[in-house]
Design an enzyme around this catalytic site. Structure first.
Site, short mmCIF file in Angstrom:
data_model
loop_
_atom_site.label_atom_id
_atom_site.label_comp_id
_atom_site.label_asym_id
_atom_site.label_seq_id
_atom_site.Cartn_x
_atom_site.Cartn_y
_atom_site.Cartn_z
N CYS A 170 0.83 -1.20 0.00
CA CYS A 170 0.00 0.00 0.00
C CYS A 170 0.87 1.26 0.00
CB CYS A 170 -1.00 -0.05 1.15
SG CYS A 170 -2.39 1.05 0.84
N HIS A 183 -3.27 -4.77 1.65
CA HIS A 183 -2.66 -5.18 2.93
C HIS A 183 -2.78 -6.68 3.09
CE1 HIS A 183 -2.22 -1.17 4.87
NE2 HIS A 183 -3.14 -0.85 3.97
N GLU A 210 -1.18 -8.41 5.24
CA GLU A 210 -0.97 -8.71 6.66
C GLU A 210 -2.25 -8.58 7.48
OE1 GLU A 210 -0.35 -5.93 5.20
OE2 GLU A 210 -0.73 -4.26 6.58
N1 GLN Z 1 -3.59 6.47 1.08
C1 GLN Z 1 -2.32 6.18 1.67
C2 GLN Z 1 -1.21 7.00 1.05
O1 GLN Z 1 -1.47 7.71 0.14
C3 GLN Z 1 -2.01 4.70 1.55
C4 GLN Z 1 -3.02 3.90 2.32
C5 GLN Z 1 -2.49 2.65 2.95
O2 GLN Z 1 -1.29 2.42 3.08
N2 GLN Z 1 -3.41 1.84 3.42
O3 GLN Z 1 -0.11 6.95 1.46
#
Ligand code: GLN
Length: 196
Positions: free
Chosen positions: A88, A173, A175
């Site tokens: 992410c 994610h 995890e």
């Molecule tokens: N929206 C977050 C970002 O721009 C990422 C979201 C996440 O890691 N769950 O960094």
């Protein structure tokens, strides 16, 4: 004092711990018999066998990387071939506009306001044993990619799992869903990848 041979000692896996979801990754690593090490300053990177950049907030993580002088040492570690998993915000941190360790441009919060969070079962190239249960939270997708980047899975035509050499990145994610197979791939190094 005797040191254990490299083959039998647990792998030491750094988890960037400036902000975000690092603790859940450490728990999975312990479950898999590896030794997690929280990374906050450059000296924490010494001797790592692999590295995870977790989810969180990429803007805050970027400030932390700058404050601690971590960008150069992180780049050195990854460019010498250490296996890396970014999840992410971790995928965003690896892109061209951040650490520049993946030849991709990412779009933050790409799935739109209505879809802050969703879950999906994804077939990921190189991951055996059925689909991966993926939890997406304000997730990015890959908007542009260079020729050396493999797409491992997409949602609605947008890449959400990619790999370039020793760097694996997913926009969800694993995890949070009790999924361990991506961590297992990281611990296996690049030998397990059959799609290279
Ligand atoms: N929206 C977050 C970002 O721009 C990422 C979201 C996440 O890691 N769950 O960094």
């Amino acid at each position: 004092m005797s040191t254990q041979p490299a083959e039998t000692r647990p792998k030491v896996v750094g988890v960037l711990a400036l902000q975000g979801g690092f603790a859940a990754h450490s728990r999975i690593l312990r479950r898999l018999g590896a030794e997690p090490r929280e990374v906050r300053v450059p000296s924490d990177l010494e001797g790592l066998d692999a590295l995870i950049i977790p989810g969180g907030e990429s803007t805050v993580m970027t400030l932390g990387v700058e404050r601690e002088g971590l960008a150069g040492p992180l780049r050195d570690l990854v460019r010498t071939g250490t296996p890396v998993l970014g999840t992410c915000a971790g995928m965003i941190m690896l892109d061209r506009d951040h650490l520049d360790l993946l030849d991709v441009g990412t779009r933050r919060n790409a799935f739109g306001r209505q879809l802050h969070s969703f879950e999906a079962d994804l077939d990921i190239a190189g991951v055996e044993g059925g689909p991966v249960h993926a939890v997406f939270i304000r997730a990015p997708w890959v908007a542009e990619l260079g020729p050396g980047v493999q797409i491992l899975a997409s949602v609605d035509g947008h890449p959400v799992a990619i790999r370039e050499n020793n760097v694996l990145a997913v926009s969800f994610h694993p995890e949070l869903a009790g999924e361990t197979r991506l961590h297992e791939l990281l611990l296996a190094g690049n030998g397990l990848w059959r799609h290279g």
